[in-house]
Design a protein around this motif. Structure first.
Motif, PDB file in Angstrom:
ATOM      1  N   LEU A  61      51.078  42.044  58.056  1.00 43.77           N
ATOM      2  CA  LEU A  61      51.041  42.605  56.707  1.00 43.77           C
ATOM      3  C   LEU A  61      49.611  43.075  56.469  1.00 43.77           C
ATOM      4  CD1 LEU A  61      52.822  42.842  54.043  1.00 43.77           C
ATOM      5  CD2 LEU A  61      51.685  40.726  53.326  1.00 43.77           C
ATOM      6  N   ASN A  62      49.424  44.387  56.238  1.00 40.59           N
ATOM      7  CA  ASN A  62      48.052  44.848  56.048  1.00 40.59           C
ATOM      8  C   ASN A  62      47.619  44.728  54.580  1.00 40.59           C
ATOM      9  OD1 ASN A  62      48.681  47.286  54.554  1.00 40.59           O
ATOM     10  ND2 ASN A  62      49.213  48.290  56.488  1.00 40.59           N
ATOM     11  N   GLY A  63      46.353  44.987  54.344  1.00 36.01           N
ATOM     12  CA  GLY A  63      45.800  44.801  53.015  1.00 36.01           C
ATOM     13  C   GLY A  63      46.405  45.703  51.958  1.00 36.01           C
ATOM     14  N   LEU A  64      46.704  46.932  52.325  1.00 38.03           N
ATOM     15  CA  LEU A  64      47.324  47.858  51.369  1.00 38.03           C
ATOM     16  C   LEU A  64      48.698  47.354  50.951  1.00 38.03           C
ATOM     17  CD1 LEU A  64      46.331  51.262  53.015  1.00 38.03           C
ATOM     18  CD2 LEU A  64      45.508  50.376  50.820  1.00 38.03           C
ATOM     19  N   GLU A  65      49.461  46.866  51.925  1.00 36.01           N
ATOM     20  CA  GLU A  65      50.801  46.339  51.625  1.00 36.01           C
ATOM     21  C   GLU A  65      50.704  45.106  50.717  1.00 36.01           C
ATOM     22  OE1 GLU A  65      53.019  47.731  55.767  1.00 36.01           O
ATOM     23  OE2 GLU A  65      51.906  45.848  55.688  1.00 36.01           O
ATOM     24  N   LEU A  66      49.732  44.235  51.000  1.00 31.72           N
ATOM     25  CA  LEU A  66      49.553  43.049  50.162  1.00 31.72           C
ATOM     26  C   LEU A  66      49.172  43.434  48.742  1.00 31.72           C
ATOM     27  CD1 LEU A  66      49.322  39.977  49.753  1.00 31.72           C
ATOM     28  CD2 LEU A  66      46.940  40.154  50.528  1.00 31.72           C
ATOM     29  N   SER A  67      48.296  44.419  48.612  1.00 34.20           N
ATOM     30  CA  SER A  67      47.822  44.810  47.281  1.00 34.20           C
ATOM     31  C   SER A  67      48.953  45.302  46.391  1.00 34.20           C
ATOM     32  CB  SER A  67      46.748  45.894  47.390  1.00 34.20           C
ATOM     33  OG  SER A  67      47.309  47.124  47.811  1.00 34.20           O
ATOM     34  N   ARG A  68      50.006  45.852  46.996  1.00 32.63           N
ATOM     35  CA  ARG A  68      51.144  46.347  46.218  1.00 32.63           C
ATOM     36  C   ARG A  68      52.089  45.216  45.810  1.00 32.63           C
ATOM     37  NH1 ARG A  68      51.005  50.363  50.556  1.00 32.63           N
ATOM     38  NH2 ARG A  68      49.996  52.266  49.781  1.00 32.63           N
ATOM     39  N   MET A  69      51.880  44.029  46.350  1.00 37.70           N
ATOM     40  CA  MET A  69      52.775  42.908  46.087  1.00 37.70           C
ATOM     41  C   MET A  69      52.217  41.937  45.044  1.00 37.70           C
ATOM     42  SD  MET A  69      53.740  42.130  50.089  1.00 37.70           S
ATOM     43  CE  MET A  69      54.877  40.801  49.740  1.00 37.70           C
ATOM     44  N   ILE A  70      50.951  42.103  44.680  1.00 38.77           N
ATOM     45  CA  ILE A  70      50.329  41.136  43.773  1.00 38.77           C
ATOM     46  C   ILE A  70      50.322  41.675  42.348  1.00 38.77           C
ATOM     47  CG2 ILE A  70      48.920  40.150  45.598  1.00 38.77           C
ATOM     48  CD1 ILE A  70      46.591  41.770  44.660  1.00 38.77           C
ATOM     49  N   GLY A  71      50.130  40.799  41.382  1.00 33.52           N
ATOM     50  CA  GLY A  71      50.137  41.192  39.977  1.00 33.52           C
ATOM     51  C   GLY A  71      48.903  41.989  39.587  1.00 33.52           C
ATOM     52  N   THR A  72      48.988  42.637  38.447  1.00 31.25           N
ATOM     53  CA  THR A  72      47.905  43.512  38.003  1.00 31.25           C
ATOM     54  C   THR A  72      46.670  42.750  37.550  1.00 31.25           C
ATOM     55  OG1 THR A  72      48.871  43.572  35.777  1.00 31.25           O
ATOM     56  CG2 THR A  72      49.484  45.346  37.295  1.00 31.25           C
ATOM     57  N   GLN A  73      46.802  41.466  37.236  1.00 28.90           N
ATOM     58  CA  GLN A  73      45.639  40.693  36.800  1.00 28.90           C
ATOM     59  C   GLN A  73      44.804  40.191  37.977  1.00 28.90           C
ATOM     60  OE1 GLN A  73      44.566  40.530  33.588  1.00 28.90           O
ATOM     61  NE2 GLN A  73      46.204  42.032  33.454  1.00 28.90           N
ATOM     62  N   THR A  74      45.301  40.325  39.184  1.00 31.42           N
ATOM     63  CA  THR A  74      44.496  40.041  40.378  1.00 31.42           C
ATOM     64  C   THR A  74      43.979  41.369  40.897  1.00 31.42           C
ATOM     65  OG1 THR A  74      45.836  38.105  40.955  1.00 31.42           O
ATOM     66  CG2 THR A  74      44.487  39.066  42.696  1.00 31.42           C
TER      67      THR A  74
END
Length: 242
Positions: A61-74
């Motif tokens: 799982l790359n960083g871009l993919e992870l960033s799309r899975m986390i909430g907006t407050q992170t």
């Protein structure tokens, strides 16, 4: 309050370097370091993390993919050795993008941007007076350098495809790779207001409004229907007669 910060990088040396940077920055709290995005996802599910220093190129799982899975407050600051990822990084509204090898000075500029962003969110809860005191300058990346702009010098901001163009009182402009949404969230909401999908204006710099257009010299900025109500509310607080 310190910003809970997580480091995610599959390279041990890079991970240790960033962890050290976090630990020596007074307004950041080191919440841990992960060697993969999958491991980070587990941490994010059980802990409140404010900020991630996130490598992009990782297995599974790359960083871009992870960033799309986390909430907006992170919020995310991407760290990578590959400059071609910059555009994609800003498309997911990253706070910043650091190109390896990363010096502490570069790291600190990104951390300072995060501190201002979280300060603005606190200011929104405390009211416009507190929010207005939270930031006086803005750091933006243009070409291969960081430029500091004083907020009181900015007239308006224009969206140009995947970039924003910041226009200042002296007639100069700075182009930076950032989305309109990201810069709108960074700027103090009691001084800057979005009036069109392509324009954000500094309310205190407005001298003339003519036929639903803001006039800055020879530049006419339209006020669209979808943003007019918020714009008028902000003007009314300054007792302007239209």
């Amino acid at each position: 309050m310190a910003i809970e910060s997580l480091v995610v990088d599959d390279e041990p040396l890079a991970r240790d370097l960033l962890a050290g940077y976090v630990k020596q920055t007074p307004f950041l709290h080191f919440a841990g370091a992960c060697s993969s995005a999958v491991e980070a996802l587990t941490v994010l599910q059980r802990e409140k993390i404010d900020l991630i220093f996130l490598d992009i190129q990782m297995p599974q799982l790359n960083g871009l993919e992870l960033s799309r899975m986390i909430g907006t407050q992170t919020r995310v600051v991407f760290t990578t050795a590959f400059e071609q990822y910059a555009l994609e990084g800003f498309r997911v509204d990253a706070l910043d993008y650091l190109l390896k090898p990363i010096s502490y000075a570069e790291f600190l500029r990104a951390a300072d941007k995060a501190q201002r962003w979280f300060g603005l969110q606190d200011g929104k809860q405390e009211g416009p007076v507190a929010q207005g005191r939270s930031a006086q300058t803005l750091f933006v990346k243009t070409e291969y350098k960081m430029v500091q702009l004083r907020l009181d010098q900015i007239l308006y901001i224009e969206g140009v495809k995947d970039y924003v163009k910041i226009h200042t009182e002296d007639g100069a402009s700075v182009m930076t790779l950032m989305s309109m949404k990201a810069i709108e969230e960074t700027l103090p909401a009691d001084r800057f207001v979005r009036v069109h999908r392509s324009f954000i204006v500094h309310v205190d710099k407005i001298k003339t409004i003519e036929r639903n257009r803001i006039v800055f010299g020879k530049v006419y900025i339209p006020v669209s229907d979808s943003y007019r109500e918020r714009f008028m509310q902000l003007l009314s607080r300054r007792s302007l007669l239209l």
